[in-house]
Design a protein around this motif. Structure first.
Motif, PDB file in Angstrom:
ATOM      1  N   GLN A  93       0.847  -1.192   0.000  1.00  0.00           N
ATOM      2  CA  GLN A  93       0.000   0.000   0.000  1.00  0.00           C
ATOM      3  C   GLN A  93       0.877   1.234   0.000  1.00  0.00           C
ATOM      4  O   GLN A  93       1.714   1.414   0.900  1.00  0.00           O
ATOM      5  CB  GLN A  93      -0.918   0.008   1.232  1.00  0.00           C
ATOM      6  CG  GLN A  93      -1.903   1.161   1.219  1.00  0.00           C
ATOM      7  CD  GLN A  93      -2.868   1.104   2.390  1.00  0.00           C
ATOM      8  OE1 GLN A  93      -2.541   0.620   3.467  1.00  0.00           O
ATOM      9  NE2 GLN A  93      -4.085   1.587   2.172  1.00  0.00           N
ATOM     10  N   GLY A 118      -1.725   7.293  -2.549  1.00  0.00           N
ATOM     11  CA  GLY A 118      -2.189   7.645  -3.881  1.00  0.00           C
ATOM     12  C   GLY A 118      -2.308   6.481  -4.837  1.00  0.00           C
ATOM     13  O   GLY A 118      -2.882   6.617  -5.917  1.00  0.00           O
ATOM     14  N   LEU A 119      -1.769   5.337  -4.455  1.00  0.00           N
ATOM     15  CA  LEU A 119      -1.804   4.167  -5.348  1.00  0.00           C
ATOM     16  C   LEU A 119      -2.699   3.055  -4.819  1.00  0.00           C
ATOM     17  O   LEU A 119      -2.929   2.063  -5.497  1.00  0.00           O
ATOM     18  CB  LEU A 119      -0.393   3.625  -5.561  1.00  0.00           C
ATOM     19  CG  LEU A 119       0.577   4.570  -6.266  1.00  0.00           C
ATOM     20  CD1 LEU A 119       1.966   3.954  -6.344  1.00  0.00           C
ATOM     21  CD2 LEU A 119       0.081   4.921  -7.668  1.00  0.00           C
ATOM     22  N   GLY A 120      -3.155   3.185  -3.596  1.00  0.00           N
ATOM     23  CA  GLY A 120      -4.006   2.148  -3.031  1.00  0.00           C
ATOM     24  C   GLY A 120      -3.246   0.865  -2.760  1.00  0.00           C
ATOM     25  O   GLY A 120      -2.027   0.873  -2.575  1.00  0.00           O
ATOM     26  N   LEU A 121      -3.962  -0.235  -2.753  1.00  0.00           N
ATOM     27  CA  LEU A 121      -3.349  -1.544  -2.536  1.00  0.00           C
ATOM     28  C   LEU A 121      -3.083  -2.208  -3.878  1.00  0.00           C
ATOM     29  O   LEU A 121      -3.977  -2.291  -4.714  1.00  0.00           O
ATOM     30  CB  LEU A 121      -4.273  -2.449  -1.710  1.00  0.00           C
ATOM     31  CG  LEU A 121      -4.290  -2.184  -0.226  1.00  0.00           C
ATOM     32  CD1 LEU A 121      -5.385  -1.201   0.110  1.00  0.00           C
ATOM     33  CD2 LEU A 121      -4.516  -3.481   0.541  1.00  0.00           C
TER      34      LEU A 121
END
Lengths: 117, 114
Positions: free
Chosen positions: A37, A40-43
């Motif tokens: 995680q 800004g990119l999430g999981l």
């Protein structure tokens, strides 16, 4: 208590020093997965395993290795860590694969915060 | 690649108000799930809705799914300070399999103020 256990919770290391993050589940789940995680990119999924000795790449597998020699354990190995692998890592498991119509939800560990300098 | 995208990115409400978060996705699905994450902790599953369902309830949570619009919404009624967390939708790959994985969106940060 049913749980996914990750260790360590925090890890600071230097570039190139091999490390292993352990993951263990006590629910007899077939499916296990690693995510990272980032803000800004999430999981994003790194690797997953459908069962013992069955592993496959996720979206961002470069620089990582996994193994599934026992059903309960799914360690994440960084052979030569680099600063761009600094991230929050999560292990997760579920009874069946997420794409099964009768899938079960993912159970997550509490995360490992890795810093590579 | 991100399958689910949540909207809004951040939401701030007063305790007692309702909170609505939306998720849009790109491909067909078998099911869509919502998860909650308290700061820096692991994600916790909230609710799963299958592709042939349109609405599902669990306590103060209400989830809707519109497969024609490829969207879902999560409604939290009568919010509490303890609901402060990030909320993520997650989708499987439907008929394409999506690589036997759940793909998560970037999340909605909900802050419930007293």
């Amino acid at each position: 208590e049913a749980q996914v256990t990750q260790n360590p919770r925090y890890l600071i290391t230097v570039t190139g020093k091999k490390l292993t993050v352990t993951c263990s589940q006590n629910m007899n789940h077939e499916y296990m997965s690693w995510y990272r995680q980032d803000p800004g990119l999430g999981l994003r999924q790194i690797y997953y395993s459908m069962n013992v000795e069955v592993t496959d790449k996720g979206d961002v597998p470069e620089g990582y290795k996994v193994s599934r020699k026992e059903k309960r354990n799914f360690p994440l190995i960084l052979e030569s860590p680099s600063p761009n692998q600094t991230s929050l890592y999560f292990c997760a498991s579920s009874r069946t694969a997420p794409t099964s119509y009768y899938n079960s939800p993912l159970h997550f560990g509490n995360g490992t915060r890795l810093t590579v300098t | 690649s991100q399958q689910g995208e949540e909207d809004p990115q951040a939401l701030s409400i007063q305790e007692g108000e309702n909170a609505t978060m939306n998720c849009s996705y790109k491909t067909s699905i078998n099911n869509l799930q919502w998860y909650r994450q308290n700061s820096g902790r692991g994600l916790v599953h909230l609710i799963l809705i299958r592709s042939n369902e349109r609405e599902k309830h669990s306590g103060r949570l209400r989830v809707t799914l519109d497969t024609s619009k490829k969207s879902s919404s999560l409604l939290i009624t009568a919010s509490r300070a303890a609901d402060t967390a990030s909320y993520f939708c997650a989708t499987d790959g439907g008929l394409t399999g999506g690589g036997n994985k759940l793909t998560f969106g970037t999340g909605t940060q909900l802050k419930v103020e007293l």
